[in-house]
Scaffold this motif. Structure first.
Motif, PDB file in Angstrom:
ATOM      1  N   ALA A 100       0.530  -1.064   0.076  1.00  0.00           N
ATOM      2  CA  ALA A 100       0.200   0.176  -0.231  1.00  0.00           C
ATOM      3  C   ALA A 100       0.876   1.460   0.525  1.00  0.00           C
ATOM      4  CB  ALA A 100      -1.029  -0.164   1.511  1.00  0.00           C
ATOM      5  N   GLY A 101       0.759   1.667  -0.934  1.00  0.00           N
ATOM      6  CA  GLY A 101       1.089   3.630  -0.640  1.00  0.00           C
ATOM      7  C   GLY A 101       2.017   3.309  -2.081  1.00  0.00           C
ATOM      8  N   GLY A 102       3.167   3.865  -1.937  1.00  0.00           N
ATOM      9  CA  GLY A 102       3.774   4.193  -3.702  1.00  0.00           C
ATOM     10  C   GLY A 102       3.789   5.789  -3.772  1.00  0.00           C
ATOM     11  N   ALA A 103       3.396   5.713  -5.106  1.00  0.00           N
ATOM     12  CA  ALA A 103       3.029   6.868  -5.922  1.00  0.00           C
ATOM     13  C   ALA A 103       1.899   7.316  -5.444  1.00  0.00           C
ATOM     14  CB  ALA A 103       3.019   6.527  -7.033  1.00  0.00           C
ATOM     15  N   LEU A 104       0.689   6.319  -4.235  1.00  0.00           N
ATOM     16  CA  LEU A 104      -0.620   6.673  -4.658  1.00  0.00           C
ATOM     17  C   LEU A 104      -0.996   6.434  -2.900  1.00  0.00           C
ATOM     18  CD1 LEU A 104      -2.604   3.840  -6.279  1.00  0.00           C
ATOM     19  CD2 LEU A 104      -2.514   5.726  -7.167  1.00  0.00           C
ATOM     20  N   ARG A 105      -1.720   8.747  -2.928  1.00  0.00           N
ATOM     21  CA  ARG A 105      -1.502   8.829  -1.676  1.00  0.00           C
ATOM     22  C   ARG A 105      -2.858   8.569  -0.707  1.00  0.00           C
ATOM     23  NH1 ARG A 105       3.382  11.109  -0.335  1.00  0.00           N
ATOM     24  NH2 ARG A 105       5.132   9.675  -1.674  1.00  0.00           N
ATOM     25  N   VAL A 157      -6.331  -2.120  -6.155  1.00  0.00           N
ATOM     26  CA  VAL A 157      -6.062  -0.479  -7.235  1.00  0.00           C
ATOM     27  C   VAL A 157      -4.620  -0.872  -7.351  1.00  0.00           C
ATOM     28  CG1 VAL A 157      -5.962   1.768  -7.261  1.00  0.00           C
ATOM     29  CG2 VAL A 157      -7.846   0.623  -6.245  1.00  0.00           C
ATOM     30  N   VAL A 158      -4.587  -0.927  -8.379  1.00  0.00           N
ATOM     31  CA  VAL A 158      -3.094  -0.673  -9.115  1.00  0.00           C
ATOM     32  C   VAL A 158      -2.483   0.162  -9.632  1.00  0.00           C
ATOM     33  CG1 VAL A 158      -0.822  -2.427  -9.844  1.00  0.00           C
ATOM     34  CG2 VAL A 158      -2.240  -3.345  -8.395  1.00  0.00           C
ATOM     35  N   ALA A 178       4.887  -2.457 -21.655  1.00  0.00           N
ATOM     36  CA  ALA A 178       5.711  -3.556 -20.205  1.00  0.00           C
ATOM     37  C   ALA A 178       5.721  -2.187 -19.233  1.00  0.00           C
ATOM     38  CB  ALA A 178       6.963  -4.020 -20.384  1.00  0.00           C
ATOM     39  N   GLY A 179       5.350  -2.809 -18.425  1.00  0.00           N
ATOM     40  CA  GLY A 179       5.180  -1.343 -16.695  1.00  0.00           C
ATOM     41  C   GLY A 179       5.555  -2.822 -15.599  1.00  0.00           C
ATOM     42  N   VAL A 180       5.925  -1.445 -14.453  1.00  0.00           N
ATOM     43  CA  VAL A 180       6.408  -1.524 -13.556  1.00  0.00           C
ATOM     44  C   VAL A 180       4.924  -1.398 -12.629  1.00  0.00           C
ATOM     45  CG1 VAL A 180       8.672  -2.091 -14.046  1.00  0.00           C
ATOM     46  CG2 VAL A 180       7.632   0.168 -13.798  1.00  0.00           C
ATOM     47  N   VAL A 181       4.952  -1.839 -11.256  1.00  0.00           N
ATOM     48  CA  VAL A 181       4.188  -1.311 -10.325  1.00  0.00           C
ATOM     49  C   VAL A 181       4.654  -0.156  -9.525  1.00  0.00           C
ATOM     50  CG1 VAL A 181       2.454  -1.571  -8.019  1.00  0.00           C
ATOM     51  CG2 VAL A 181       3.113  -3.243 -10.421  1.00  0.00           C
ATOM     52  N   VAL A 182       3.947   1.247  -9.558  1.00  0.00           N
ATOM     53  CA  VAL A 182       4.542   2.148  -8.828  1.00  0.00           C
ATOM     54  C   VAL A 182       3.647   2.438  -7.485  1.00  0.00           C
ATOM     55  CG1 VAL A 182       5.889   3.461 -10.977  1.00  0.00           C
ATOM     56  CG2 VAL A 182       3.361   4.081 -10.837  1.00  0.00           C
ATOM     57  N   GLY A 183       2.484   1.949  -7.042  1.00  0.00           N
ATOM     58  CA  GLY A 183       1.868   2.229  -6.102  1.00  0.00           C
ATOM     59  C   GLY A 183       0.918   0.875  -5.724  1.00  0.00           C
ATOM     60  N   GLY A 184       0.107   1.218  -4.814  1.00  0.00           N
ATOM     61  CA  GLY A 184      -1.106   0.507  -4.823  1.00  0.00           C
ATOM     62  C   GLY A 184      -1.626   0.647  -3.441  1.00  0.00           C
ATOM     63  N   ASP A 185      -3.015   0.131  -3.557  1.00  0.00           N
ATOM     64  CA  ASP A 185      -4.284   0.158  -1.844  1.00  0.00           C
ATOM     65  C   ASP A 185      -5.622  -1.065  -2.383  1.00  0.00           C
ATOM     66  OD1 ASP A 185      -4.996   0.701   0.741  1.00  0.00           O
ATOM     67  OD2 ASP A 185      -5.388   2.584  -0.401  1.00  0.00           O
ATOM     68  N   VAL A 186      -6.252  -1.831  -1.285  1.00  0.00           N
ATOM     69  CA  VAL A 186      -7.140  -2.654  -1.365  1.00  0.00           C
ATOM     70  C   VAL A 186      -8.097  -2.026  -1.199  1.00  0.00           C
ATOM     71  CG1 VAL A 186      -7.615  -4.811  -1.024  1.00  0.00           C
ATOM     72  CG2 VAL A 186      -4.841  -4.440  -1.189  1.00  0.00           C
ATOM     73  N   LEU A 187      -9.039  -2.236  -1.846  1.00  0.00           N
ATOM     74  CA  LEU A 187     -10.476  -1.871  -1.601  1.00  0.00           C
ATOM     75  C   LEU A 187     -11.558  -2.916  -0.563  1.00  0.00           C
ATOM     76  CD1 LEU A 187     -11.287   0.823  -4.389  1.00  0.00           C
ATOM     77  CD2 LEU A 187     -10.351   1.179  -1.543  1.00  0.00           C
ATOM     78  N   PRO A 188     -12.075  -2.444   0.278  1.00  0.00           N
ATOM     79  CA  PRO A 188     -13.083  -4.016   1.249  1.00  0.00           C
ATOM     80  C   PRO A 188     -13.909  -4.503  -0.167  1.00  0.00           C
ATOM     81  CG  PRO A 188     -13.824  -1.932   1.561  1.00  0.00           C
ATOM     82  CD  PRO A 188     -12.770  -1.430   0.675  1.00  0.00           C
ATOM     83  N   GLY A 189     -13.988  -4.362  -1.092  1.00  0.00           N
ATOM     84  CA  GLY A 189     -14.743  -4.610  -2.506  1.00  0.00           C
ATOM     85  C   GLY A 189     -14.484  -4.681  -3.494  1.00  0.00           C
ATOM     86  N   VAL A 195     -16.623   4.758  -1.985  1.00  0.00           N
ATOM     87  CA  VAL A 195     -15.504   5.778  -3.296  1.00  0.00           C
ATOM     88  C   VAL A 195     -14.393   6.256  -2.247  1.00  0.00           C
ATOM     89  CG1 VAL A 195     -16.087   8.139  -4.463  1.00  0.00           C
ATOM     90  CG2 VAL A 195     -17.987   6.964  -3.706  1.00  0.00           C
ATOM     91  N   SER A 196     -13.411   5.973  -3.274  1.00  0.00           N
ATOM     92  CA  SER A 196     -11.750   6.817  -2.320  1.00  0.00           C
ATOM     93  C   SER A 196     -11.253   6.996  -3.376  1.00  0.00           C
ATOM     94  CB  SER A 196     -11.649   4.601  -2.315  1.00  0.00           C
ATOM     95  OG  SER A 196     -11.910   4.021  -1.328  1.00  0.00           O
ATOM     96  N   THR A 197     -10.412   7.490  -2.696  1.00  0.00           N
ATOM     97  CA  THR A 197      -9.354   8.325  -3.552  1.00  0.00           C
ATOM     98  C   THR A 197      -7.810   8.508  -3.204  1.00  0.00           C
ATOM     99  OG1 THR A 197     -10.099  10.937  -2.458  1.00  0.00           O
ATOM    100  CG2 THR A 197     -11.119  10.450  -4.157  1.00  0.00           C
ATOM    101  N   TRP A 198      -7.245   8.785  -4.075  1.00  0.00           N
ATOM    102  CA  TRP A 198      -5.284   9.135  -3.392  1.00  0.00           C
ATOM    103  C   TRP A 198      -4.895   9.853  -4.685  1.00  0.00           C
ATOM    104  CZ3 TRP A 198      -8.700   4.808  -4.953  1.00  0.00           C
ATOM    105  CH2 TRP A 198      -8.235   3.424  -4.538  1.00  0.00           C
ATOM    106  N   ARG A 199      -3.791  10.989  -3.757  1.00  0.00           N
ATOM    107  CA  ARG A 199      -3.114  11.851  -4.872  1.00  0.00           C
ATOM    108  C   ARG A 199      -2.942  10.861  -5.008  1.00  0.00           C
ATOM    109  NH1 ARG A 199      -3.452  13.616   0.619  1.00  0.00           N
ATOM    110  NH2 ARG A 199      -1.507  12.871   1.053  1.00  0.00           N
ATOM    111  N   VAL A 200      -1.917  11.463  -6.530  1.00  0.00           N
ATOM    112  CA  VAL A 200      -0.985  10.873  -7.145  1.00  0.00           C
ATOM    113  C   VAL A 200       0.227  11.958  -6.799  1.00  0.00           C
ATOM    114  CG1 VAL A 200      -0.411   9.505  -9.477  1.00  0.00           C
ATOM    115  CG2 VAL A 200      -2.475   9.765  -8.863  1.00  0.00           C
ATOM    116  N   SER A 201       1.132  11.086  -6.626  1.00  0.00           N
ATOM    117  CA  SER A 201       2.916  12.118  -6.479  1.00  0.00           C
ATOM    118  C   SER A 201       3.581  11.596  -7.706  1.00  0.00           C
ATOM    119  CB  SER A 201       2.990  11.234  -5.329  1.00  0.00           C
ATOM    120  OG  SER A 201       4.078  10.145  -4.962  1.00  0.00           O
ATOM    121  N   LYS A 202       4.404  12.644  -8.478  1.00  0.00           N
ATOM    122  CA  LYS A 202       5.527  12.399  -9.013  1.00  0.00           C
ATOM    123  C   LYS A 202       6.894  11.815  -8.854  1.00  0.00           C
ATOM    124  CE  LYS A 202       4.554  16.393 -11.809  1.00  0.00           C
ATOM    125  NZ  LYS A 202       4.169  17.668 -12.081  1.00  0.00           N
TER     126      LYS A 202
END
Length: 343
Positions: free
Chosen positions: A6-11, A292-293, A302-313, A336-343
């Motif tokens: 949880a976290g990374g670029a998703l705050r 949420v990734v 191709a890609g790499v994971v830079v952030g993530g979190d888990v919701l109840p459903g 309904v959830s939100t995250w700030r996306v950091s650079k």
């Protein structure tokens, strides 16, 4: 979720709830509000910064809500539902402005054009569009229920139904182009320049056409129906669901025929939602497990994971704010959830 911290670029930002399953959501153009339509027919407006409820209408569509689209420039939001109507609201105040009846069929698709000059809606086999001046256009009846509707540019509508994708110009008497194949579409996407169209099928394939040649190409190997499709801003990358992995096809050069797609693997259950950022190769994915990734992709897919979190459903939808600095998601538990996306 294995492999994702949880976290990374998703705050983490704010979280809220709606009373029933969230059918659709949209940010207002400036990101000051997030609007959510639920399965019970309620329309909810949350403050984009704090998540506080700005207004609610629990009977926006008696019988249930299905579709929502916000105008790209003004404070107007259009919704559709089981009651066979398209409703237009002032998204700042929550006041109704108009209600348009399309008959007894459910209004499953509502879309403003990219420039806001037209509003299109589909109910059953019918396709309607209204101009900014209030003029209504009705397309000839589709051969089966419209299962997908998107704008292919400012003045052209693409629709999908059994066996075909058709393109329409409002005020025209017939489709301007029809692309046919044998199958039932469950999703539809058109590249930003309108040159490429893709559909996900009930038969667990993705078909695409370059409109210049109208040649049908099929991509198989999916384990579930590809119900989520998303092009990036360049139109070179197409992200597809259809299993636990996000499969990303590149249309650069001679691709994707004969090329190996990117495989973004971290969700333990099938992917349910996809959305690209507007200005960067950032892809948000949601899964049935509630994950949420955030991925950063290269030009090949191709890609790499830079952030993530888990919701109840299970994740129902993901949506970027217009500045790409905030991401929202809804889940099957009404969250309904939100995250700030950091650079």
């Amino acid at each position: 979720m294995p492999g994702v911290k949880a976290g990374g670029a998703l705050r983490p930002g704010w979280r809220a709830r709606v009373p029933d399953y969230p059918r659709a959501m949209a940010w207002t153009p400036g990101g000051d509000s997030l609007l959510v339509l639920d399965a019970a027919g309620g329309l909810h407006a949350f403050d984009g910064t704090t998540g506080a409820v700005r207004w609610r209408n629990t009977e926006a569509h008696p019988g249930g809500g299905l579709a929502l689209s916000h105008h790209p420039r003004s404070a107007r939001v259009a919704t559709g539902g089981h009651d066979g109507t398209v409703a237009i609201w002032d998204s700042a105040l929550g006041e109704p402005e108009a209600r348009l009846s399309l008959g007894k069929a459910w209004v499953e698709h509502v879309r403003w054009s990219p420039n806001g000059d037209w509003l299109a809606a589909a109910a059953g086999r019918a396709l309607h569009a209204w101009s900014a001046q209030g003029q209504e256009w009705v397309a000839p009846a589709h051969p089966s229920t419209v299962s997908g509707l998107v704008w292919a540019g400012a003045g052209e509508i693409a629709t999908a139904c059994y066996g075909r994708v058709a393109f329409w110009t409002p005020r025209g008497d017939a489709a301007t182009q029809t692309l046919e194949w044998r199958g039932s579409p469950v999703s539809l996407a058109v590249s930003p320049d309108g040159a490429i169209v893709a559909v996900g099928g009930q038969d667990q394939t993705v078909h695409f056409w370059r409109r210049s040649t109208a040649q049908d190409s099929a991509m198989s190997g999916y384990t579930t129906k590809p119900a989520a499709l998303a092009f990036d801003a360049s139109g070179n990358l197409l992200a597809t669901s259809g299993g636990e992995a996000v499969t990303v096809w590149s249309f650069s050069g001679n691709g994707p025929e004969g090329t190996t797609p990117g495989q973004l693997e971290v969700h333990p259950l099938p992917v349910t939602a996809l959305a690209f950022a507007r200005r960067e190769r950032l892809l948000a994915s949601g899964g049935r497990e509630g994950g949420v990734v955030l991925w950063r992709l290269d030009p090949t897919g191709a890609g790499v994971v830079v952030g993530g979190d888990v919701l109840p459903g299970a994740v129902a939808e993901v949506a970027w704010r217009s500045d790409d600095r905030c991401l929202a998601a809804t889940d099957a538990e009404g969250g309904v959830s939100t995250w700030r996306v950091s650079k």
